[in-house]
Design a protein around this motif. Structure first.
Motif, PDB file in Angstrom:
ATOM      1  N   THR A   1      -7.271  -7.271  -3.469  1.00 20.72           N
ATOM      2  CA  THR A   1      -5.893  -6.877  -3.707  1.00 20.72           C
ATOM      3  C   THR A   1      -5.489  -5.974  -2.556  1.00 20.72           C
ATOM      4  OG1 THR A   1      -6.264  -6.957  -6.086  1.00 20.72           O
ATOM      5  CG2 THR A   1      -4.362  -5.739  -5.346  1.00 20.72           C
ATOM      6  N   LYS A   2      -4.205  -6.007  -2.225  1.00 21.45           N
ATOM      7  CA  LYS A   2      -3.719  -5.182  -1.117  1.00 21.45           C
ATOM      8  C   LYS A   2      -2.595  -4.287  -1.624  1.00 21.45           C
ATOM      9  CE  LYS A   2      -2.708  -5.818   3.754  1.00 21.45           C
ATOM     10  NZ  LYS A   2      -2.468  -6.795   4.804  1.00 21.45           N
ATOM     11  N   TRP A   3      -2.686  -3.014  -1.258  1.00 23.31           N
ATOM     12  CA  TRP A   3      -1.654  -2.062  -1.628  1.00 23.31           C
ATOM     13  C   TRP A   3      -1.467  -1.082  -0.481  1.00 23.31           C
ATOM     14  CZ3 TRP A   3      -1.630   3.281  -3.196  1.00 23.31           C
ATOM     15  CH2 TRP A   3      -0.436   3.690  -3.779  1.00 23.31           C
ATOM     16  N   LEU A   4      -0.233  -0.976   0.020  1.00 23.74           N
ATOM     17  CA  LEU A   4       0.091  -0.116   1.159  1.00 23.74           C
ATOM     18  C   LEU A   4      -0.796  -0.394   2.370  1.00 23.74           C
ATOM     19  CD1 LEU A   4       0.702   3.312  -0.607  1.00 23.74           C
ATOM     20  CD2 LEU A   4       2.422   1.715   0.261  1.00 23.74           C
ATOM     21  N   GLY A   5      -1.139  -1.658   2.574  1.00 30.41           N
ATOM     22  CA  GLY A   5      -1.933  -2.052   3.721  1.00 30.41           C
ATOM     23  C   GLY A   5      -3.433  -1.928   3.552  1.00 30.41           C
ATOM     24  N   PHE A   6      -3.890  -1.375   2.415  1.00 37.78           N
ATOM     25  CA  PHE A   6      -5.319  -1.215   2.164  1.00 37.78           C
ATOM     26  C   PHE A   6      -5.796  -2.328   1.243  1.00 37.78           C
ATOM     27  CE2 PHE A   6      -3.873   3.095   3.076  1.00 37.78           C
ATOM     28  CZ  PHE A   6      -4.759   3.437   4.078  1.00 37.78           C
ATOM     29  N   ARG A   7      -6.910  -2.947   1.618  1.00 33.48           N
ATOM     30  CA  ARG A   7      -7.505  -3.986   0.779  1.00 33.48           C
ATOM     31  C   ARG A   7      -8.638  -3.386  -0.043  1.00 33.48           C
ATOM     32  NH1 ARG A   7      -8.403  -8.917   4.849  1.00 33.48           N
ATOM     33  NH2 ARG A   7      -8.622  -7.276   6.378  1.00 33.48           N
ATOM     34  N   TYR A   8      -8.707  -3.791  -1.304  1.00 34.43           N
ATOM     35  CA  TYR A   8      -9.753  -3.330  -2.201  1.00 34.43           C
ATOM     36  C   TYR A   8     -10.012  -4.409  -3.246  1.00 34.43           C
ATOM     37  CZ  TYR A   8      -5.788  -2.206  -5.229  1.00 34.43           C
ATOM     38  OH  TYR A   8      -4.648  -2.288  -5.975  1.00 34.43           O
ATOM     39  N   PHE A   9     -11.144  -4.290  -3.944  1.00 33.77           N
ATOM     40  CA  PHE A   9     -11.477  -5.245  -4.984  1.00 33.77           C
ATOM     41  C   PHE A   9     -10.621  -4.968  -6.218  1.00 33.77           C
ATOM     42  CE2 PHE A   9     -15.728  -5.355  -2.804  1.00 33.77           C
ATOM     43  CZ  PHE A   9     -15.627  -6.660  -2.378  1.00 33.77           C
ATOM     44  N   ASP A  10     -10.105  -6.034  -6.830  1.00 33.97           N
ATOM     45  CA  ASP A  10      -9.326  -5.920  -8.059  1.00 33.97           C
ATOM     46  C   ASP A  10     -10.241  -5.375  -9.154  1.00 33.97           C
ATOM     47  OD1 ASP A  10      -7.891  -6.289 -10.417  1.00 33.97           O
ATOM     48  OD2 ASP A  10      -6.947  -8.124  -9.693  1.00 33.97           O
TER      49      ASP A  10
ATOM     50  N   GLU B   1      -9.758  -5.344 -12.312  1.00 32.01           N
ATOM     51  CA  GLU B   1      -9.709  -6.130 -13.544  1.00 32.01           C
ATOM     52  C   GLU B   1     -10.733  -7.270 -13.544  1.00 32.01           C
ATOM     53  OE1 GLU B   1      -7.677  -5.378 -16.183  1.00 32.01           O
ATOM     54  OE2 GLU B   1      -7.204  -3.585 -15.007  1.00 32.01           O
ATOM     55  N   ILE B   2     -11.178  -7.684 -12.363  1.00 30.85           N
ATOM     56  CA  ILE B   2     -12.109  -8.809 -12.233  1.00 30.85           C
ATOM     57  C   ILE B   2     -13.435  -8.273 -11.706  1.00 30.85           C
ATOM     58  CG2 ILE B   2     -12.504 -11.032 -11.123  1.00 30.85           C
ATOM     59  CD1 ILE B   2      -9.402 -11.225 -10.909  1.00 30.85           C
ATOM     60  N   PRO B   3     -14.536  -8.522 -12.422  1.00 33.76           N
ATOM     61  CA  PRO B   3     -15.836  -7.971 -11.999  1.00 33.76           C
ATOM     62  C   PRO B   3     -16.328  -8.553 -10.668  1.00 33.76           C
ATOM     63  CG  PRO B   3     -16.052  -9.193 -14.084  1.00 33.76           C
ATOM     64  CD  PRO B   3     -14.631  -9.274 -13.659  1.00 33.76           C
ATOM     65  N   ILE B   4     -17.098  -7.754  -9.966  1.00 29.28           N
ATOM     66  CA  ILE B   4     -17.726  -8.184  -8.714  1.00 29.28           C
ATOM     67  C   ILE B   4     -18.812  -9.206  -9.054  1.00 29.28           C
ATOM     68  CG2 ILE B   4     -19.025  -7.429  -6.683  1.00 29.28           C
ATOM     69  CD1 ILE B   4     -16.199  -6.312  -6.748  1.00 29.28           C
ATOM     70  N   ASP B   5     -18.867 -10.284  -8.276  1.00 26.97           N
ATOM     71  CA  ASP B   5     -19.850 -11.345  -8.512  1.00 26.97           C
ATOM     72  C   ASP B   5     -21.075 -11.123  -7.622  1.00 26.97           C
ATOM     73  OD1 ASP B   5     -21.195 -13.705  -9.097  1.00 26.97           O
ATOM     74  OD2 ASP B   5     -19.951 -14.915  -7.759  1.00 26.97           O
ATOM     75  N   PHE B   6     -22.222 -10.914  -8.265  1.00 28.80           N
ATOM     76  CA  PHE B   6     -23.489 -10.801  -7.554  1.00 28.80           C
ATOM     77  C   PHE B   6     -24.391 -11.997  -7.846  1.00 28.80           C
ATOM     78  CE2 PHE B   6     -22.229  -6.300  -8.021  1.00 28.80           C
ATOM     79  CZ  PHE B   6     -22.262  -5.917  -6.700  1.00 28.80           C
TER      80      PHE B   6
END
Length: 141
Positions: free
Chosen positions: A110-119, A121-126
């Motif tokens: 997800t991107k907010w104010l130019g910064f990308r980060y993991f959403d 609401e959706i778990p990280i897939d390992f």
């Protein structure tokens, strides 16, 4: 007397360097023709290091540095890199420490104010990682 003072200052400065020396760990992951090298230094709560991904050959690669925090058995941070033929980029990175290996997690960005980060609401897939890093000898690098 001056020689003793000089020797004492030299001895203290040598000990200080050794005290704060960082210990680096070297990892490598291979996925098909791509190779990723990760060099990190860890403290109790933080990590930092270098990360390089070579696509097919050493001619095309992304390289930069990583840094972030350690939460339990997970390294959470950012990868600041220069893409081959491109400009500076930043991506979130998550690595799970399991059985002396580092598993590269993937998630929805997800991107907010130019910064990308993991959403969040959706778990990280390992479970189906792009890279599984195994520790290598420093000389192999």
């Amino acid at each position: 007397m001056l020689l003793i003072l000089f020797s004492l200052v030299f001895f203290i400065s040598c000990n200080r360097k050794n005290k704060f020396r960082e210990k680096y760990h070297y990892y490598r992951a291979i996925n098909g023709r791509d190779t990723a090298d990760l060099t990190i230094s860890k403290s109790k709560n933080y990590f930092k290091g270098e990360f390089k991904i070579m696509y097919g050959s050493k001619a095309i690669m992304d390289s930069g540095y990583v840094r972030g925090k350690i939460v339990g058995d997970t390294l959470i941070g950012n990868y600041y890199y220069i893409s081959y033929g491109g400009q500076g980029e930043s991506l979130p990175i998550t690595l799970l420490m399991r059985n002396k290996k580092l598993i590269y997690g993937s998630g929805v960005l997800t991107k907010w104010l130019g910064f990308r980060y993991f959403d969040t609401e959706i778990p990280i897939d390992f479970e189906s990682p792009k890279y599984i890093f195994e520790k290598i000898n420093e000389n192999v690098k």
